[in-house]
Design an enzyme around this catalytic site. Structure first.
Site, PDB file in Angstrom:
ATOM      1  CB  CYS A   1      -0.953  -0.008   1.190  1.00 26.44           C
ATOM      2  SG  CYS A   1      -0.196  -0.539   2.742  1.00 26.44           S
TER       3      CYS A   1
ATOM      4  CG  HIS B   1      -0.457   3.816   5.543  1.00 28.06           C
ATOM      5  ND1 HIS B   1      -0.126   3.144   6.698  1.00 28.06           N
ATOM      6  CD2 HIS B   1      -0.661   2.844   4.605  1.00 28.06           C
ATOM      7  CE1 HIS B   1      -0.124   1.838   6.465  1.00 28.06           C
ATOM      8  NE2 HIS B   1      -0.452   1.622   5.214  1.00 28.06           N
TER       9      HIS B   1
HETATM   10  P1  NAD Z   1      -5.379 -10.783   6.293  1.00 26.05           P
HETATM   11  O1  NAD Z   1      -4.781 -11.442   7.475  1.00 26.05           O
HETATM   12  O2  NAD Z   1      -6.489  -9.818   6.482  1.00 26.05           O
HETATM   13  O3  NAD Z   1      -5.901 -11.882   5.264  1.00 26.05           O
HETATM   14  C1  NAD Z   1      -5.150 -13.028   4.952  1.00 26.05           C
HETATM   15  C2  NAD Z   1      -6.103 -14.203   4.833  1.00 26.05           C
HETATM   16  O4  NAD Z   1      -5.365 -15.351   4.425  1.00 26.05           O
HETATM   17  C3  NAD Z   1      -6.773 -14.552   6.166  1.00 26.05           C
HETATM   18  O5  NAD Z   1      -8.131 -14.788   5.913  1.00 26.05           O
HETATM   19  C4  NAD Z   1      -6.055 -15.835   6.607  1.00 26.05           C
HETATM   20  O6  NAD Z   1      -6.881 -16.684   7.354  1.00 26.05           O
HETATM   21  C5  NAD Z   1      -5.739 -16.456   5.267  1.00 26.05           C
HETATM   22  N1  NAD Z   1      -4.653 -17.436   5.268  1.00 26.05           N
HETATM   23  C6  NAD Z   1      -3.653 -17.605   6.174  1.00 26.05           C
HETATM   24  N2  NAD Z   1      -2.854 -18.606   5.788  1.00 26.05           N
HETATM   25  C7  NAD Z   1      -3.352 -19.090   4.625  1.00 26.05           C
HETATM   26  C8  NAD Z   1      -2.972 -20.129   3.746  1.00 26.05           C
HETATM   27  N3  NAD Z   1      -1.896 -20.878   3.989  1.00 26.05           N
HETATM   28  N4  NAD Z   1      -3.714 -20.352   2.637  1.00 26.05           N
HETATM   29  C9  NAD Z   1      -4.804 -19.586   2.371  1.00 26.05           C
HETATM   30  N5  NAD Z   1      -5.239 -18.597   3.191  1.00 26.05           N
HETATM   31  C10 NAD Z   1      -4.510 -18.349   4.296  1.00 26.05           C
HETATM   32  O7  NAD Z   1      -4.167 -10.122   5.507  1.00 26.05           O
HETATM   33  P2  NAD Z   1      -4.251  -8.916   4.485  1.00 26.05           P
HETATM   34  O8  NAD Z   1      -4.195  -7.653   5.250  1.00 26.05           O
HETATM   35  O9  NAD Z   1      -5.364  -9.148   3.537  1.00 26.05           O
HETATM   36  O10 NAD Z   1      -2.839  -9.041   3.759  1.00 26.05           O
HETATM   37  C11 NAD Z   1      -2.617  -9.947   2.708  1.00 26.05           C
HETATM   38  C12 NAD Z   1      -1.386  -9.521   1.946  1.00 26.05           C
HETATM   39  O11 NAD Z   1      -1.623  -8.217   1.418  1.00 26.05           O
HETATM   40  C13 NAD Z   1      -0.095  -9.411   2.761  1.00 26.05           C
HETATM   41  O12 NAD Z   1       1.015  -9.698   1.935  1.00 26.05           O
HETATM   42  C14 NAD Z   1      -0.060  -7.941   3.140  1.00 26.05           C
HETATM   43  O13 NAD Z   1       1.239  -7.486   3.429  1.00 26.05           O
HETATM   44  C15 NAD Z   1      -0.600  -7.338   1.869  1.00 26.05           C
HETATM   45  N6  NAD Z   1      -1.190  -6.020   2.038  1.00 26.05           N
HETATM   46  C16 NAD Z   1      -1.980  -5.738   3.109  1.00 26.05           C
HETATM   47  C17 NAD Z   1      -2.515  -4.467   3.249  1.00 26.05           C
HETATM   48  C18 NAD Z   1      -3.358  -4.088   4.431  1.00 26.05           C
HETATM   49  O14 NAD Z   1      -3.326  -2.951   4.823  1.00 26.05           O
HETATM   50  N7  NAD Z   1      -4.124  -4.971   5.009  1.00 26.05           N
HETATM   51  C19 NAD Z   1      -2.270  -3.504   2.279  1.00 26.05           C
HETATM   52  C20 NAD Z   1      -1.519  -3.834   1.157  1.00 26.05           C
HETATM   53  C21 NAD Z   1      -0.969  -5.100   1.052  1.00 26.05           C
END
Ligand code: NAD
Length: 354
Positions: A140, A219
Site C-alpha cells: 500500500c 497512512h
Molecule cells: P489478512 O490477514 O487480512 O488476510 C489473509 C487471509 O489469508 C486470512 O483470511 C487468513 O486466514 C488467510 N490465510 C492464512 N494462511 C493461509 C494459507 N496458507 N492459505 C490460504 N489462506 C490463508 O491479511 P491482508 O491484510 O489481507 O494481507 C494480505 C497480503 O496483502 C499481505 O502480503 C499484506 O502485506 C498485503 N497487504 C496488506 C494491506 C493491508 O493494509 N491490510 C495492504 C496492502 C498489502
C-alpha cells in the site's frame, strides 16, 4: 473471459474478489479460505465458490452451513491466474502449489521481492509483467509513493525524493496489533524498506523514514521532492489531476484528516468505505523553486485493489496499460470522483463561498 482464483480471503482478498466480479472480462473461479468464520459466511452469501486450504477444516465449514467446493488445489487448477492474498510470508510458501499447476501468480507487497521477477505498479511498469510466472503487486505505501512519483519523474525529472510515512498500526479488524499508546519509529533504521520497494519498480533516488502510530484508518505521507526542473504550480496541478487514481482534496471542504476522508467514502456509498485513490491535500502543495512538498493519505485496505486487477491483465498480456487502467477505473467507480469538484484546476475556490 479470464478465470481468476483468490487464495487468502481476508482484508485484501475479499476486496479483490468483489473487484474481479465487477470486471466484464474476468470471472471469479472461487476463493480459498483457511478459517471457517463470518468472512466465509459472507463469501457464501455472495455465491463465491469456497475452497478449503486445510482438509481438517472441512467439517467446521459445514457446521457453519458453508458449502465447500473442494481443496485449494482444485481452485488453482481451474484458474488462468491466481491472486495470493495470504498474510505476509505465506505467499512464498504457496509458490510450489502454483508452480505445480503452471498457474501464473500475483503475490502481495508483504512478500519479499524474491517471490517474483518484478514488483508491479500499473502506472509505473505495467509492461514488465507480460508473460511472467509471478508478479508481486507493491504494498500500500509503495503503491501510494509510486503513483505519485511516476508522473512527476516523467514530466520534470526527480533529483531526490524523501518521504516520511506515518503508518497505521493495524487494520480495523486487528485489535491485537499496536502500538496502543505510542509512536514508534518502525523500522528505527533509515531508510525503511519502502524505499527499496519503490526502487524495485522505478529508478528514482528516494529515502523513506517510517513510523507506526495507534490509528487504523489510513497512512499519512509527508513527501518532499527535489525536481530536476522547476515547474509552475499550475503544471504540477495539471499533472496530478490527470490521473483519476490521484484525488486532490480541495482546501475549502473540511476534509482535514483520515476520519473525514473515510466519512466521505461512506457518504459516497463506496463499498466498505474504500478509498482507492491517493488523497493529496491541495493546500499542502508547496513549491519553492525545484522543491515540491505535500501530504497524502493512503487507505491501506483499498489502494492495492485496482493494481491487482490491472496486474491480472498485465501478466496475461490481454490489454494495454491504458486500456486496463481505464477499464478498472470505470468498473470500480474510480471515475466517479469522491467529490464533484476539481479544486486543482484553478486557484479560485472550486465550490461557491458561503
Ligand atoms: P489478512 O490477514 O487480512 O488476510 C489473509 C487471509 O489469508 C486470512 O483470511 C487468513 O486466514 C488467510 N490465510 C492464512 N494462511 C493461509 C494459507 N496458507 N492459505 C490460504 N489462506 C490463508 O491479511 P491482508 O491484510 O489481507 O494481507 C494480505 C497480503 O496483502 C499481505 O502480503 C499484506 O502485506 C498485503 N497487504 C496488506 C494491506 C493491508 O493494509 N491490510 C495492504 C496492502 C498489502
Amino acid at each position: 473471459m479470464i478465470r481468476v482464483g483468490i487464495n487468502g480471503y481476508g482484508t485484501i482478498g475479499k476486496r479483490i474478489a468483489d473487484a474481479i466480479v465487477a470486471q466484464p472480462d474476468m470471472s471469479l473461479t472461487g476463493v480459498a479460505k483457511l478459517t471457517p468464520d463470518y468472512v466465509a459466511m459472507r463469501a457464501q452469501e455472495r455465491s463465491y465458490p469456497l475452497y478449503y486450504v486445510d482438509d481438517s477444516s472441512r467439517e467446521e465449514f459445514q457446521t457453519l452451513g458453508i458449502d465447500v467446493a473442494g481443496p485449494v488445489d482444485d481452485l488453482v487448477a481451474k484458474s488462468d491466474v491466481i491472486i495470493d492474498a495470504t498474510p505476509a510470508g505465506v505467499g512464498e510458501q504457496n509458490r510450489t502449489l502454483y508452480e505445480r499447476h503452471d498457474t501464473p501468480a500475483l503475490y502481495q507487497g508483504g512478500e519479499d521481492a524474491t517471490v517474483a521477477a518484478t514488483t508491479f505498479n500499473s502506472r509505473a511498469n505495467y509492461d514488465d509483467a507480460a508473460g511472467l510466472d509471478a508478479v508481486r503487486v507493491a504494498s500500500c505505501n509503495t503503491t501510494g509513493l509510486t503513483r505519485l512519483l511516476t508522473p512527476l519523474q516523467e514530466q520534470f525529472g526527480i533529483e531526490r525524493a524523501r518521504a516520511t510515512l506515518v503508518r497505521r498500526g493495524g487494520d480495523p479488524n486487528q485489535p491485537s496489533r499496536g502500538p496502543i499508546n505510542d509512536a514508534l519509529p518502525d523500522p528505527i533504521t533509515v531508510p525503511s524498506h519502502h524505499a527499496k520497494q519503490v526502487t524495485d519498480i522505478m529508478d528514482v533516488p528516494i529515502e523513506t523514514l517510517a513510523m507506526k502510530v495507534p490509528v487504523t484508518l489510513m497512512h499519512l505521507h509527508s513527501v518532499s521532492i527535489t525536481l530536476e526542473e522547476a515547474p509552475t504550480m499550475d503544471a504540477v496541478r495539471d499533472l496530478l489531476t490527470e490521473d483519476p487514481r490521484l484525488f486532490a482534496i480541495p482546501g475549502e471542504v473540511g476534509l482535514d484528516g483520515a476520519g473525514a476522508l473515510k466519512e466521505l467514502a461512506k457518504d459516497a456509498d463506496r463499498p466498505r468505505a474504500d478509498v482507492w485513490e491517493n488523497c493529496i491535500w491541495d493546500d499542502s502543495l508547496t513549491l519553492d523553486g525545484r522543491e515540491l512538498s505535500l501530504f497524502q493519505a493512503i487507505h491501506q485496505e483499498a489502494i492495492v485493489v485496482p493494481e491487482n486487477i490491472d496486474a491480472v491483465r498485465a501478466i496475461l498480456d490481454t490489454d494495454s496499460r491504458a486500456a486496463s487502467r481505464t477499464r478498472t477505473n470505470e468498473q470500480l467507480g474510480i471515475d466517479d470522483p469522491l467529490l464533484p469538484v476539481d479544486s486543482l484546476q484553478a486557484d479560485e475556490p472550486s465550490i461557491p463561498a458561503e
